[in-house]
Write a protein that holds these residues in place. Structure first.
Motif, PDB file in Angstrom:
ATOM      1  N   SER A  79       0.834  -1.327  -0.016  1.00 43.71           N
ATOM      2  CA  SER A  79       0.118   0.069   0.007  1.00 43.71           C
ATOM      3  C   SER A  79       0.987   1.110  -0.082  1.00 43.71           C
ATOM      4  O   SER A  79       0.511   2.065  -0.670  1.00 43.71           O
ATOM      5  CB  SER A  79      -1.099  -0.026   1.242  1.00 43.71           C
ATOM      6  OG  SER A  79      -0.480   0.223   2.273  1.00 43.71           O
ATOM      7  N   ASP A  80       2.083   1.325   0.538  1.00 43.04           N
ATOM      8  CA  ASP A  80       3.028   2.277   0.607  1.00 43.04           C
ATOM      9  C   ASP A  80       3.570   2.438  -0.818  1.00 43.04           C
ATOM     10  O   ASP A  80       3.724   3.520  -1.521  1.00 43.04           O
ATOM     11  CB  ASP A  80       4.274   2.154   1.485  1.00 43.04           C
ATOM     12  CG  ASP A  80       3.673   2.218   2.983  1.00 43.04           C
ATOM     13  OD1 ASP A  80       2.683   2.907   3.118  1.00 43.04           O
ATOM     14  OD2 ASP A  80       4.517   1.795   3.775  1.00 43.04           O
ATOM     15  N   SER A  81       3.654   1.574  -1.617  1.00 36.34           N
ATOM     16  CA  SER A  81       4.148   1.436  -3.022  1.00 36.34           C
ATOM     17  C   SER A  81       3.006   1.931  -3.869  1.00 36.34           C
ATOM     18  O   SER A  81       3.314   2.912  -4.842  1.00 36.34           O
ATOM     19  CB  SER A  81       4.438   0.152  -3.437  1.00 36.34           C
ATOM     20  OG  SER A  81       5.551  -0.355  -2.754  1.00 36.34           O
ATOM     21  N   VAL A  82       1.743   1.765  -3.662  1.00 36.80           N
ATOM     22  CA  VAL A  82       0.752   2.244  -4.258  1.00 36.80           C
ATOM     23  C   VAL A  82       0.580   3.812  -4.191  1.00 36.80           C
ATOM     24  O   VAL A  82       0.165   4.215  -4.987  1.00 36.80           O
ATOM     25  CB  VAL A  82      -0.617   1.626  -3.891  1.00 36.80           C
ATOM     26  CG1 VAL A  82      -1.794   2.098  -4.358  1.00 36.80           C
ATOM     27  CG2 VAL A  82      -0.841   0.182  -4.407  1.00 36.80           C
ATOM     28  N   ALA A  83       0.852   4.337  -2.831  1.00 35.98           N
ATOM     29  CA  ALA A  83       0.640   5.646  -2.545  1.00 35.98           C
ATOM     30  C   ALA A  83       1.825   6.266  -3.192  1.00 35.98           C
ATOM     31  O   ALA A  83       1.734   7.403  -3.721  1.00 35.98           O
ATOM     32  CB  ALA A  83       1.013   5.806  -1.033  1.00 35.98           C
ATOM     33  N   ALA A  84       3.095   5.600  -3.369  1.00 38.24           N
ATOM     34  CA  ALA A  84       4.106   6.305  -4.079  1.00 38.24           C
ATOM     35  C   ALA A  84       3.835   6.204  -5.733  1.00 38.24           C
ATOM     36  O   ALA A  84       4.112   7.203  -6.116  1.00 38.24           O
ATOM     37  CB  ALA A  84       5.506   5.402  -3.922  1.00 38.24           C
ATOM     38  N   VAL A  85       3.214   5.291  -6.320  1.00 34.64           N
ATOM     39  CA  VAL A  85       2.796   5.559  -7.571  1.00 34.64           C
ATOM     40  C   VAL A  85       1.979   6.601  -7.748  1.00 34.64           C
ATOM     41  O   VAL A  85       1.834   7.377  -8.838  1.00 34.64           O
ATOM     42  CB  VAL A  85       2.438   4.013  -8.050  1.00 34.64           C
ATOM     43  CG1 VAL A  85       1.811   4.204  -9.507  1.00 34.64           C
ATOM     44  CG2 VAL A  85       3.595   3.185  -8.044  1.00 34.64           C
ATOM     45  N   ASP A 112       2.980  10.309  -0.503  1.00 37.46           N
ATOM     46  CA  ASP A 112       1.845  10.603   0.526  1.00 37.46           C
ATOM     47  C   ASP A 112       1.800   9.223   1.345  1.00 37.46           C
ATOM     48  O   ASP A 112       2.302   8.247   1.057  1.00 37.46           O
ATOM     49  CB  ASP A 112       0.650  10.755  -0.043  1.00 37.46           C
ATOM     50  CG  ASP A 112       0.055  12.105   0.309  1.00 37.46           C
ATOM     51  OD1 ASP A 112       0.238  12.719   1.190  1.00 37.46           O
ATOM     52  OD2 ASP A 112      -0.560  12.856  -0.694  1.00 37.46           O
ATOM     53  N   ILE A 113       1.366   9.512   2.693  1.00 34.20           N
ATOM     54  CA  ILE A 113       1.257   8.342   3.284  1.00 34.20           C
ATOM     55  C   ILE A 113       0.089   7.438   2.699  1.00 34.20           C
ATOM     56  O   ILE A 113      -0.822   8.117   2.192  1.00 34.20           O
ATOM     57  CB  ILE A 113       0.776   8.555   5.080  1.00 34.20           C
ATOM     58  CG1 ILE A 113      -0.323   9.733   4.905  1.00 34.20           C
ATOM     59  CG2 ILE A 113       2.121   9.144   5.808  1.00 34.20           C
ATOM     60  CD1 ILE A 113      -0.864   9.998   6.536  1.00 34.20           C
ATOM     61  N   SER A 114      -0.202   6.282   3.151  1.00 36.33           N
ATOM     62  CA  SER A 114      -0.914   5.426   2.310  1.00 36.33           C
ATOM     63  C   SER A 114      -2.406   5.289   3.193  1.00 36.33           C
ATOM     64  O   SER A 114      -2.210   5.593   4.386  1.00 36.33           O
ATOM     65  CB  SER A 114      -0.510   4.069   2.227  1.00 36.33           C
ATOM     66  OG  SER A 114      -0.229   3.264   3.251  1.00 36.33           O
ATOM     67  N   GLU A 131       7.750  -3.733  -6.403  1.00 39.04           N
ATOM     68  CA  GLU A 131       6.247  -3.371  -6.178  1.00 39.04           C
ATOM     69  C   GLU A 131       5.842  -2.240  -6.912  1.00 39.04           C
ATOM     70  O   GLU A 131       4.908  -2.490  -7.887  1.00 39.04           O
ATOM     71  CB  GLU A 131       5.831  -3.132  -4.726  1.00 39.04           C
ATOM     72  CG  GLU A 131       5.888  -4.507  -3.984  1.00 39.04           C
ATOM     73  CD  GLU A 131       5.924  -4.069  -2.382  1.00 39.04           C
ATOM     74  OE1 GLU A 131       5.802  -5.184  -1.555  1.00 39.04           O
ATOM     75  OE2 GLU A 131       5.527  -2.854  -2.066  1.00 39.04           O
ATOM     76  N   CYS A 132       6.631  -1.276  -6.959  1.00 42.49           N
ATOM     77  CA  CYS A 132       6.271   0.171  -7.898  1.00 42.49           C
ATOM     78  C   CYS A 132       6.422  -0.300  -9.465  1.00 42.49           C
ATOM     79  O   CYS A 132       5.632   0.263  -9.962  1.00 42.49           O
ATOM     80  CB  CYS A 132       7.406   1.213  -7.466  1.00 42.49           C
ATOM     81  SG  CYS A 132       7.197   1.819  -5.795  1.00 42.49           S
ATOM     82  N   MET A 133       7.328  -1.097  -9.627  1.00 44.50           N
ATOM     83  CA  MET A 133       7.282  -1.542 -11.005  1.00 44.50           C
ATOM     84  C   MET A 133       6.119  -2.254 -11.563  1.00 44.50           C
ATOM     85  O   MET A 133       5.480  -1.860 -12.514  1.00 44.50           O
ATOM     86  CB  MET A 133       8.629  -2.437 -11.127  1.00 44.50           C
ATOM     87  CG  MET A 133       8.763  -2.689 -12.512  1.00 44.50           C
ATOM     88  SD  MET A 133       7.850  -4.235 -13.397  1.00 44.50           S
ATOM     89  CE  MET A 133       8.787  -5.397 -12.312  1.00 44.50           C
ATOM     90  N   GLN A 134       5.837  -3.108 -10.789  1.00 44.82           N
ATOM     91  CA  GLN A 134       4.313  -3.827 -11.092  1.00 44.82           C
ATOM     92  C   GLN A 134       3.153  -3.019 -11.226  1.00 44.82           C
ATOM     93  O   GLN A 134       2.211  -2.930 -12.081  1.00 44.82           O
ATOM     94  CB  GLN A 134       4.162  -4.915 -10.337  1.00 44.82           C
ATOM     95  CG  GLN A 134       5.445  -6.138 -10.474  1.00 44.82           C
ATOM     96  CD  GLN A 134       4.965  -7.197  -9.682  1.00 44.82           C
ATOM     97  OE1 GLN A 134       4.037  -8.097 -10.003  1.00 44.82           O
ATOM     98  NE2 GLN A 134       5.496  -7.233  -8.355  1.00 44.82           N
ATOM     99  N   HIS A 188      -5.880   2.920  -0.598  1.00 48.21           N
ATOM    100  CA  HIS A 188      -4.662   2.322  -1.062  1.00 48.21           C
ATOM    101  C   HIS A 188      -4.480   0.659  -0.672  1.00 48.21           C
ATOM    102  O   HIS A 188      -4.458  -0.017  -1.494  1.00 48.21           O
ATOM    103  CB  HIS A 188      -3.423   2.912  -0.666  1.00 48.21           C
ATOM    104  CG  HIS A 188      -3.308   4.501  -1.161  1.00 48.21           C
ATOM    105  ND1 HIS A 188      -2.846   5.377  -0.320  1.00 48.21           N
ATOM    106  CD2 HIS A 188      -3.651   4.903  -2.354  1.00 48.21           C
ATOM    107  CE1 HIS A 188      -2.807   6.481  -1.111  1.00 48.21           C
ATOM    108  NE2 HIS A 188      -3.230   6.206  -2.351  1.00 48.21           N
ATOM    109  N   LEU A 189      -4.675   0.488   0.685  1.00 50.58           N
ATOM    110  CA  LEU A 189      -4.822  -0.818   1.151  1.00 50.58           C
ATOM    111  C   LEU A 189      -5.785  -1.726   0.660  1.00 50.58           C
ATOM    112  O   LEU A 189      -5.365  -2.853  -0.015  1.00 50.58           O
ATOM    113  CB  LEU A 189      -4.807  -0.992   2.690  1.00 50.58           C
ATOM    114  CG  LEU A 189      -4.217  -2.132   3.393  1.00 50.58           C
ATOM    115  CD1 LEU A 189      -3.155  -2.786   3.252  1.00 50.58           C
ATOM    116  CD2 LEU A 189      -4.756  -2.229   4.722  1.00 50.58           C
TER     117      LEU A 189
END
Ligand SMILES: [Zn+2]
Length: 361
Positions: free
Chosen positions: A158-164, A303-305, A186-189, A309-310
């Protein structure tokens, strides 16, 4: 119940403590799988990183204290009064950061922006224990298609989702990702399912590069063999990519890239492009601001997730759009093996680990 408690940095002991009482709005859950985050693993050994001072203070004032363990999968054994979204038997994962409940943001329906609330494993007991009492508002239901081990990765995902999301990718954008550890993979996928065009990844480990290609990178550059900036420029007609994710930086003692990937990221992104700073460095870092200014580079931090996001991570992983299993390199059995999981996770380079080491309870 058996629970791991910290007496000081580097001193964790398995103690017998009472199961915490069930409260309104909470569930009692049995921990099925738990992993230390990289930050937690470093803090456990007293390595300065995010939240170091806060953990040091807690250890000095309150030890022994139940610390860490926000990346987990648990099964609900009992629901407290007022719990409506979950039933006994549900498997759950959690968002670690909770809203405080009484700041102006929380009072106006913007709890997801609250930064004052407690964090599971930091201010609240985490899950390096047989059981935990967890607040309903932090939980999501785990899809049946996901294993306990995959579900324990959802919090980090979920932190990677927030980063993307922070990158605000447009369809066809070219992307480079420095570092193919768990968050880099994770960010790549996630960018791959979010409209990215060309995807180039960088790592110094042959194994990580192979895995990155297998999971969908168009090119995985081995920076121990070739200059990643030159390679990325060559793949983008000399321009650089639209967005760079910097997921490699951090202490070389833990097998991370130091600070050089920050400047490599700036050199690999096109003018006017974005750099997403995912890494933590544990110390102040000198950056040539004029260089970023001259090239109109946007250096952004995720941002914080949020709970949304989760929830998205459950869809991504259950549908197979993001594959977590190939990065899970170390699975240990039994609560006794928790210290070993911290040792492996704090020294992933030495143990050739990609995801943090997991413990099945
Ligand atoms: Zn608040």
């Amino acid at each position: 119940m058996k629970a791991w408690r910290f007496y000081s940095f580097g001193d964790m002991r398995m103690d017998e403590i009472p199961v915490p009482p069930l409260r309104r709005g909470h569930v009692l859950a049995q921990i099925l799988c738990v992993q230390p985050s990289v930050t937690e693993a470093q803090l456990a050994f007293g390595i300065p990183t995010l939240a170091y001072e806060r953990i040091k203070n807690r250890l000095e004032l309150e030890a022994p204290v139940q610390l860490f363990g926000h990346e987990f999968c648990a099964k609900i054994l009992e629901t407290g009064e007022g719990v409506t979204r979950f039933s006994v038997g549900d498997r759950v994962a959690a968002r670690a950061k909770l809203p405080c409940g009484d700041c102006p943001l929380c009072g106006s329906g913007r709890e997801h922006l609250c930064r004052k609330g407690p964090i599971i494993g930091f201010q609240l007991p985490g899950c390096f224990s047989e059981f935990a009492v967890l607040p309903e508002i932090a939980l999501v239901k785990v899809d049946d298609r996901l294993s306990d081990s995959e579900a324990a990765c959802l919090q980090s995902l979920s932190d990677s989702v927030a980063a993307v999301e922070t990158a605000d990718i447009r369809i066809g954008n070219s992307i480079a990702i420095f570092g193919q550890g768990s968050m880099g993979l994770e960010c790549m996928q996630i960018v791959r399912t979010s409209g990215a065009g060309l995807i180039v990844t960088v790592d110094v480990r042959e194994e990580a590069c192979r895995l990155s290609r297998e999971l969908g990178a168009d090119y995985a550059i081995d920076a121990s063999k070739e200059d990643p900036v030159e390679a990325i420029r060559a793949l983008t007609d000399g321009n650089g990519v639209d967005v760079v994710f910097e997921c490699a930086g951090g202490s070389p003692k833990q097998g991370l890239a130091g600070t050089k990937t920050v400047m490599q990221a700036a050199d690999a992104v096109r003018s006017g492009g974005k750099i997403i700073g995912v890494s933590w460095f544990g110390a102040p870092l000198e950056v040539d601001i004029d260089l970023l200014r001259e090239r109109s580079l946007r250096y952004l931090f995720p941002d914080i997730s949020t709970i949304e996001h989760l929830e998205h991570t459950v869809r991504l992983a259950a549908s197979g759009r993001v594959r977590l299993k190939p990065a899970i390199t170390h699975i240990l059995q039994g609560i006794e093996s928790v210290p070993q999981a911290f040792e492996i996770t704090a020294n992933k380079g030495r143990y050739k680990a990609i995801n943090p080491a997991q413990v099945m309870l």
